[in-house]
Scaffold this motif. Structure first.
Motif, PDB file in Angstrom:
ATOM      1  N   ALA A   4      37.890  41.365  -2.348  1.00 33.10           N
ATOM      2  CA  ALA A   4      39.116  42.251  -2.684  1.00 33.10           C
ATOM      3  C   ALA A   4      39.468  42.815  -4.181  1.00 33.10           C
ATOM      4  O   ALA A   4      39.904  43.725  -4.361  1.00 33.10           O
ATOM      5  N   GLU A   5      39.082  41.639  -5.007  1.00 33.69           N
ATOM      6  CA  GLU A   5      39.325  42.070  -6.402  1.00 33.69           C
ATOM      7  C   GLU A   5      38.491  43.036  -6.968  1.00 33.69           C
ATOM      8  O   GLU A   5      38.642  43.946  -7.771  1.00 33.69           O
ATOM      9  N   LEU A   6      37.040  43.095  -6.479  1.00 31.34           N
ATOM     10  CA  LEU A   6      36.211  43.953  -6.953  1.00 31.34           C
ATOM     11  C   LEU A   6      36.188  45.332  -6.206  1.00 31.34           C
ATOM     12  O   LEU A   6      35.349  46.211  -6.396  1.00 31.34           O
ATOM     13  N   GLY A   7      37.029  45.662  -5.104  1.00 25.19           N
ATOM     14  CA  GLY A   7      37.184  47.011  -4.596  1.00 25.19           C
ATOM     15  C   GLY A   7      36.530  46.913  -3.418  1.00 25.19           C
ATOM     16  O   GLY A   7      36.392  48.048  -2.949  1.00 25.19           O
ATOM     17  N   TYR A   8      35.906  45.928  -2.989  1.00 26.15           N
ATOM     18  CA  TYR A   8      35.364  46.127  -1.500  1.00 26.15           C
ATOM     19  C   TYR A   8      36.223  46.082  -0.439  1.00 26.15           C
ATOM     20  O   TYR A   8      37.267  45.655  -0.407  1.00 26.15           O
ATOM     21  N   THR A   9      35.885  46.962   0.600  1.00 22.97           N
ATOM     22  CA  THR A   9      36.699  46.890   1.794  1.00 22.97           C
ATOM     23  C   THR A   9      36.964  45.484   2.612  1.00 22.97           C
ATOM     24  O   THR A   9      37.985  45.312   3.137  1.00 22.97           O
ATOM     25  N   ASP A  10      35.572  44.936   2.500  1.00 20.73           N
ATOM     26  CA  ASP A  10      36.100  43.588   3.260  1.00 20.73           C
ATOM     27  C   ASP A  10      35.056  42.595   2.748  1.00 20.73           C
ATOM     28  O   ASP A  10      33.849  43.004   1.842  1.00 20.73           O
ATOM     29  N   GLN A  11      34.741  41.496   3.023  1.00 16.34           N
ATOM     30  CA  GLN A  11      33.744  40.528   2.641  1.00 16.34           C
ATOM     31  C   GLN A  11      32.286  40.906   3.102  1.00 16.34           C
ATOM     32  O   GLN A  11      31.437  40.604   2.441  1.00 16.34           O
ATOM     33  N   ALA A  12      32.326  41.482   4.326  1.00 20.21           N
ATOM     34  CA  ALA A  12      30.803  41.938   4.969  1.00 20.21           C
ATOM     35  C   ALA A  12      30.212  42.884   3.987  1.00 20.21           C
ATOM     36  O   ALA A  12      28.961  43.034   3.888  1.00 20.21           O
ATOM     37  N   HIS A  13      30.921  43.730   3.573  1.00 25.68           N
ATOM     38  CA  HIS A  13      30.449  45.033   2.766  1.00 25.68           C
ATOM     39  C   HIS A  13      29.787  44.563   1.464  1.00 25.68           C
ATOM     40  O   HIS A  13      28.842  44.842   1.012  1.00 25.68           O
ATOM     41  N   LEU A  14      30.702  43.429   0.789  1.00 28.24           N
ATOM     42  CA  LEU A  14      30.177  42.953  -0.346  1.00 28.24           C
ATOM     43  C   LEU A  14      28.829  42.126  -0.178  1.00 28.24           C
ATOM     44  O   LEU A  14      28.073  42.036  -0.785  1.00 28.24           O
ATOM     45  N   THR A  15      28.743  41.431   1.087  1.00 33.67           N
ATOM     46  CA  THR A  15      27.563  40.696   1.227  1.00 33.67           C
ATOM     47  C   THR A  15      26.360  41.356   1.373  1.00 33.67           C
ATOM     48  O   THR A  15      25.367  40.977   1.203  1.00 33.67           O
ATOM     49  N   ARG A  16      26.666  42.683   2.095  1.00 35.64           N
ATOM     50  CA  ARG A  16      25.579  43.590   2.532  1.00 35.64           C
ATOM     51  C   ARG A  16      24.975  44.076   1.161  1.00 35.64           C
ATOM     52  O   ARG A  16      23.655  43.848   0.649  1.00 35.64           O
ATOM     53  N   ASP A  17      25.805  44.619  -0.026  1.00 38.96           N
ATOM     54  CA  ASP A  17      25.264  45.258  -1.017  1.00 38.96           C
ATOM     55  C   ASP A  17      24.851  44.085  -1.864  1.00 38.96           C
ATOM     56  O   ASP A  17      23.717  44.074  -2.585  1.00 38.96           O
ATOM     57  N   PHE A  18      25.301  42.810  -1.992  1.00 35.74           N
ATOM     58  CA  PHE A  18      24.961  41.449  -2.679  1.00 35.74           C
ATOM     59  C   PHE A  18      23.515  41.259  -2.348  1.00 35.74           C
ATOM     60  O   PHE A  18      22.667  40.923  -3.169  1.00 35.74           O
ATOM     61  N   THR A  19      23.306  41.163  -1.017  1.00 39.63           N
ATOM     62  CA  THR A  19      21.891  40.706  -0.338  1.00 39.63           C
ATOM     63  C   THR A  19      20.877  41.663  -0.941  1.00 39.63           C
ATOM     64  O   THR A  19      19.752  41.415  -1.227  1.00 39.63           O
ATOM     65  N   ALA A  20      21.323  43.033  -0.732  1.00 45.21           N
ATOM     66  CA  ALA A  20      20.284  44.005  -1.122  1.00 45.21           C
ATOM     67  C   ALA A  20      19.918  43.887  -2.453  1.00 45.21           C
ATOM     68  O   ALA A  20      18.901  44.157  -2.741  1.00 45.21           O
ATOM     69  N   ALA A  21      20.704  43.568  -3.298  1.00 50.73           N
ATOM     70  CA  ALA A  21      20.262  43.821  -4.837  1.00 50.73           C
ATOM     71  C   ALA A  21      19.844  42.300  -5.348  1.00 50.73           C
ATOM     72  O   ALA A  21      19.087  42.389  -6.163  1.00 50.73           O
ATOM     73  N   VAL A  22      20.443  41.188  -5.094  1.00 51.27           N
ATOM     74  CA  VAL A  22      20.073  40.017  -5.506  1.00 51.27           C
ATOM     75  C   VAL A  22      18.963  39.200  -4.822  1.00 51.27           C
ATOM     76  O   VAL A  22      18.139  38.434  -5.473  1.00 51.27           O
ATOM     77  N   GLY A  23      18.827  39.797  -3.616  1.00 52.56           N
ATOM     78  CA  GLY A  23      17.619  39.198  -2.601  1.00 52.56           C
ATOM     79  C   GLY A  23      17.993  38.105  -1.894  1.00 52.56           C
ATOM     80  O   GLY A  23      16.977  37.355  -1.101  1.00 52.56           O
TER      81      GLY A  23
END
Length: 281
Positions: free
Chosen positions: A243-262
């Motif tokens: 929420a703090e970083l402007g993602y629509t939900d936790q799932a959206h952050l999780t997808r972006d995070f996993t793609a970048a961090v591995g």
């Protein structure tokens, strides 16, 4: 090639927070890392020089990086190249002993050395000799033959200055806007950054493509991912962070995070809890 830049005989160490490294504490156990400030003559273009050295590794070590919106020039025994902005994650495997000397350009700072839009380098690696001919190949040879880090940095500075770069107000503006996107976590959308810049969204996008190499949306999202990785690694709550970083939900952050961090955030948090020292370096 001109004489060594005097300032770099006393090259100054600068801040060494490992933002963008995956599992940074483990990396610091495997190799030595330092950043050096550029001399005043080149500081309009170069953010810092970075040096990674390792000795007698018992087994290969792979360091994964979540890249920044910057161009880097890197010189090591087995590669010597200009790296445009890498949109995906990438990694480098160290074996035995070695040294990498990197020149990290300021956002927009490489355009005077390219003479065209930085976006033409995005996602690409170009040999220094291929870009700068015999002078570039000579630089590589001299840096590889120079065991002293400060002298190697000075050789790099002298080479860059010999190319005759000219300061560009638009490059300065691009650098300032990228710095704003990085430092202000409340900036989560392109229209917010455009409003602060006094430019339209379309004009801002064109500026970033020409000088940074990627669009402002990618830059904002990448810095928010850096923030997320750093804070997840320290054990902070993911839902609050999304929420703090402007993602629509936790799932959206999780997808972006996993793609970048591995790996997913939960796995990265566990990795951090195991690797984290009692007092950060």
């Amino acid at each position: 090639m001109a004489a060594i830049v005097p300032h770099l005989r006393e090259a100054r160490l600068v801040e060494t927070r490992q933002r963008g490294w995956v599992n940074p504490y483990a990396g610091l156990k495997a190799f030595d890392f330092a950043r050096h400030a550029p001399s005043p003559e080149i500081s309009a273009y170069v953010e810092h020089f970075w040096i990674v050295t390792w000795t007698d590794l018992a087994e290969p070590y792979e360091q994964r990086i979540v890249s920044h919106p910057t161009v880097n020039m890197t010189i090591a025994r087995n590669f010597h190249r200009i790296a445009g902005v890498i949109k995906g994650g990438f990694s480098y495997t160290m074996r035995g002993s070695g040294r990498v000397l990197g020149t990290r350009f300021r956002p927009g700072g490489f355009r005077p050395f390219l003479g065209g839009p930085v976006s033409q380098l995005t996602g690409r690696f170009v040999e220094i000799g291929a870009m700068y001919g015999a002078a570039g190949a000579t630089l590589v040879e001299r840096v590889l033959a120079e065991p002293d880090t400060r002298a190697a940095i000075a050789l790099t500075e002298t080479f860059l200055l010999s190319l005759g770069p000219e300061q560009d107000p638009l490059a300065e503006e691009a650098a300032a806007l990228v710095a704003m996107a990085e430092s202000d976590v409340s900036v989560t959308r392109v229209d917010e950054l455009a409003a602060r810049s006094g430019r339209s969204v379309r004009t801002l996008q064109r500026l970033f493509r020409d000088y940074v190499g990627v669009g402002p949306k990618w830059v904002i999202r990448r810095f928010r991912l850096h923030e997320a990785a750093e804070r997840v690694y320290q054990g902070l709550d993911l839902a609050t962070l999304a929420a703090e970083l402007g993602y629509t939900d936790q799932a959206h952050l999780t997808r972006d995070f996993t793609a970048a961090v591995g790996m997913p955030p939960a796995a990265y948090a566990r990795l951090g809890s195991r690797a984290r020292p009692s007092r950060p370096p």
